[in-house]
Design an enzyme around this catalytic site. Structure first.
Site, PDB file in Angstrom:
ATOM      1  N   CYS A  88       0.876  -1.159   0.000  1.00 19.02           N
ATOM      2  CA  CYS A  88       0.000   0.000   0.000  1.00 19.02           C
ATOM      3  C   CYS A  88       0.910   1.204   0.000  1.00 19.02           C
ATOM      4  O   CYS A  88       1.461   1.573   1.037  1.00 19.02           O
ATOM      5  CB  CYS A  88      -0.918   0.008   1.222  1.00 19.02           C
ATOM      6  SG  CYS A  88      -1.847   1.552   1.382  1.00 19.02           S
ATOM      7  N   CYS A 135      -0.684   4.428   2.135  1.00 20.24           N
ATOM      8  CA  CYS A 135      -0.814   4.395   3.599  1.00 20.24           C
ATOM      9  C   CYS A 135      -0.329   3.033   4.076  1.00 20.24           C
ATOM     10  O   CYS A 135       0.878   2.773   4.015  1.00 20.24           O
ATOM     11  CB  CYS A 135      -2.213   4.748   4.071  1.00 20.24           C
ATOM     12  SG  CYS A 135      -3.597   3.962   3.221  1.00 20.24           S
ATOM     13  N   SER A 136      -1.230   2.164   4.531  1.00 14.93           N
ATOM     14  CA  SER A 136      -0.753   0.870   5.020  1.00 14.93           C
ATOM     15  C   SER A 136      -1.877  -0.166   4.974  1.00 14.93           C
ATOM     16  O   SER A 136      -1.986  -0.998   5.869  1.00 14.93           O
ATOM     17  CB  SER A 136      -0.223   1.015   6.439  1.00 14.93           C
ATOM     18  OG  SER A 136      -1.203   1.642   7.244  1.00 14.93           O
ATOM     19  N   CYS A 137      -2.696  -0.103   3.928  1.00 12.89           N
ATOM     20  CA  CYS A 137      -3.791  -1.063   3.782  1.00 12.89           C
ATOM     21  C   CYS A 137      -3.229  -2.478   3.761  1.00 12.89           C
ATOM     22  O   CYS A 137      -2.199  -2.739   3.137  1.00 12.89           O
ATOM     23  CB  CYS A 137      -4.550  -0.783   2.487  1.00 12.89           C
ATOM     24  SG  CYS A 137      -5.279   0.859   2.475  1.00 12.89           S
TER      25      CYS A 137
END
Lengths: 222, 212, 222, 212
Positions: B110, B113-115
């Site tokens: 991701c 962000c940090s999906c």
């Protein structure tokens, strides 16, 4: 906005450093931050897109210097203050004002935390057909907006192919800019690596993103 | 909050760092306003520390390896396939399983962000959320994978999936050779977190067989 | 490399803050750094391109957190150590080794500082004609290299027009990657703002860069 | 050098900050090795503090305003034109003059570092080297110029010049109206640094005329 969060294709950050036997949390407060984030989102005052956009507005040097949960802490406090979940004075004192003016909100309790564990569903039923089919060639827009978007810089103004239609989903750009869900068709688009990175990448690599319909143009027609 | 907040702590004699104080302050005012319940927070921590984690995804992968019908359903709609199995925890919508093969390697990131597929893998490791991984895996996947000890054969196709929406990707690694006689629950032990992100593979050695 | 130095088109840094009656130097040591940089470049061991590339390799969070002259200080020390101008031990002790192994270098003295004030000329005479003419349409390459380049990300894979030919100049990419000047024709290229920024910019804006010939392709021919 | 270098100075009782110590150490070893002469450094500082600066460019602009022949030569080859005038300091090669008009405004930046026409403007101001200016002037010039108090008319063309090579750009601002009777040296006083970068304009008011 195209802030520091849009990291794809940037150089200079050094090697990836996996940690052996990494714990779930490195410090106890990190767990609290996660619990607070889940609890606050449950209140329904804002959604994950708003939370993401708040992260994007962290100053770039701080974004890079802070740890993940430090960024979360900052963002939760800033958004809560911005949206009036509590006042500056309340935050400093730790004491709620006698008369609370906020709308009646239902907090997450230990009886129903299960509800907070299953990821929210952002798909929305509705009229209309997707504009593109699997196999269609598309061009991503050169999209620069001051608000929120989920089209990364590296994948703009590039030719790709639709490989899947994922349904009609809440459009993050709209949620952040005017609070409406404005659902849009979502596609997975595949790009040849060379289309994005030029000669720097070998021909075996391809890049895929999930792209909302407003990010896409039909070559030679739009 | 400026940099100096992080460097000049303890000036009031407290043993808490500035970030700990801020988290505590946030929790206090939310509890005081009746917007957050401390017991719920504790349960959330408990959930992520002990209930979800890569072991969930590993069981899904192992079943896909031994059960062709489940695998077919998984690749068609991973959320439905998993939720139709009574012994797996419920997972959210739009989980997508992507399968590695002799000619294709998949890896997930991701960049924005940090999906991450929390339902099946738990919380993402720090490196997954870090700038080095998010910046480089899209433009130079082979070099990054090499840093993970994964050297892909020259002609193998590499697909880098960037989780830019609310879809979540789970990589189904290849079943290691020599595991024909191994049970589903033992197979699950071969499936590492990294193999389900695409920064590793599932592997099996005679040694691990001896111990299994 | 496409590190944090390539700032064009990024968001999130806040407003420009001009300083009223800004002094030439804010602190005395800043002047010393400038003097040292000029003196070191005069030694001829490396050129401005190498110095720029060293800046690009500063870790992004430090690049953004340090002041301009802090970055210079860091870069001067790092490059001097890398290139063996002095050893780690010499730097720590402040004392030169008795036997200096470095090539005989002619330092800049107070008699000839004038030479250090006129900007170096990077134009190189040579054979060959420029490939493009004023008025030609060109496409910039999707160029991603691990070394040094002077083609900013925002101006890649874009269609523009040659508006001037600036002569044949030392090619920074080559100097940094293999120490050769490898001179190349230099052009000023103009792009419609909308070609680069999409609908975000109004039609009166255009962007111009100075682009070396290897950055440019002829539409439909290359 | 890490962040902490900047925050925890003075621990050894010295009155120097860490950055000052590092600069001093660099200077010491270079002087000790005979690679740098302290007097030369002092002269360089002196040069940038007192000799070059926007007043040089301002004189060039003022001459261009009053002398059409010089202006013609300047726009053709600014380096040559300036070096042919005996009363201007020598400037380096590839200085390029770009002229504002009623229909065109020019503004200069260096997005990749901080290239700037030192010969004619001296050292760049901090804002010119800063991330806010370098990042935004290329994509949103009108907003940035507004922050400088410069509101361009709606239809005016804006050219943003990014100094990506060893060419250097000097903006020739428009001559303010009402300055027909003013001498070249008085005109030079109207030419600000910002007007030669393109983040300002040269202006003239009755008041400044009274004092001139």
């Amino acid at each position: 906005m195209d802030s520091i969060h849009d990291l794809g294709g940037m150089d200079g950050f050094g090697p990836v450093r996996p940690e052996h036997d990494e714990p779930v949390f490195h410090e106890k407060w990190e767990g609290s931050v996660l619990g607070l984030q889940r609890s606050i989102l449950y209140l329904g005052l804002w959604n994950i897109d708003v939370f993401r956009h708040a992260q994007e507005r962290i100053r770039p040097n701080e974004y890079l210097s802070w740890s993940y949960y430090e960024r979360w802490t900052h963002t939760l406090i800033a958004t809560a203050l911005e949206r009036g979940l509590f006042s500056d004075e309340e935050f400093r004192s730790g004491i709620a004002d006698a008369v609370s003016s906020s709308a009646p909100l239902v907090p997450l309790t230990s009886r129903d935390t299960d509800k907070a564990f299953v990821r929210g569903n952002f798909e929305r039923e509705g009229m209309g057909e997707p504009r593109f089919c699997v196999g269609d060639m598309v061009i991503t827009k050169e999209l620069r907006i001051t608000g929120h978007t989920r089209l990364p810089r590296y994948a703009r103004d590039k030719i790709g192919t639709i490989i899947a239609i994922r349904g009609r989903h809440v459009f993050p750009d709209a949620v952040v800019s005017h609070g409406k869900e404005d659902p849009q068709w979502l596609y997975t688009v595949e790009f040849e690596g060379s289309e994005i990175w030029g000669e720097a990448v070998d021909s075996t690599v391809s890049n895929l993103i999930d792209a909302f319909e407003p990010y896409l143009l039909r070559p030679e027609y739009d | 909050m400026s940099d100096s907040d992080h460097h000049h702590s303890h000036e009031d004699g407290s043993t808490l760092t500035d970030i700990q104080k801020r988290v505590k302050a946030l929790e206090s005012i939310l509890v005081s306003k009746g917007l957050v319940e401390r017991a719920a927070i504790d349960q959330i921590i408990e959930h992520f520390e002990h209930k979800v984690g890569p072991h969930v995804g590993a069981r899904v992968v192992a079943r896909a390896w031994v059960n062709p019908e489940f695998k077919h359903a998984l690749l068609k709609d991973a959320t439905q396939a998993i939720n139709h199995q009574s012994d797996f925890p419920e997972v959210g919508q739009h989980l997508i399983a992507i399968e590695n093969s002799d000619s294709l390697h998949n890896v997930v990131v991701c960049t924005l962000c940090s999906c991450y597929p929390w339902d099946v893998l738990g919380l993402p490791p720090v490196w997954y959320k870090s700038a080095p991984y998010r910046s480089r895996i899209v433009s130079d996947p082979r070099s990054v994978l090499k840093e993970f000890g994964l050297k892909l054969s020259v002609g193998k196709k590499v697909r880098v999936w960037d989780s830019t929406a609310e879809t979540r990707y789970l990589v189904i690694p290849q079943r290691p050779v020599g595991t024909e006689a191994i049970s589903e629950s033992e197979l699950a032990k071969l499936v590492t977190r990294d193999s389900m992100i695409g920064t590793g593979v599932a592997s099996f050695s005679a040694e691990s067989k001896d111990h299994g």
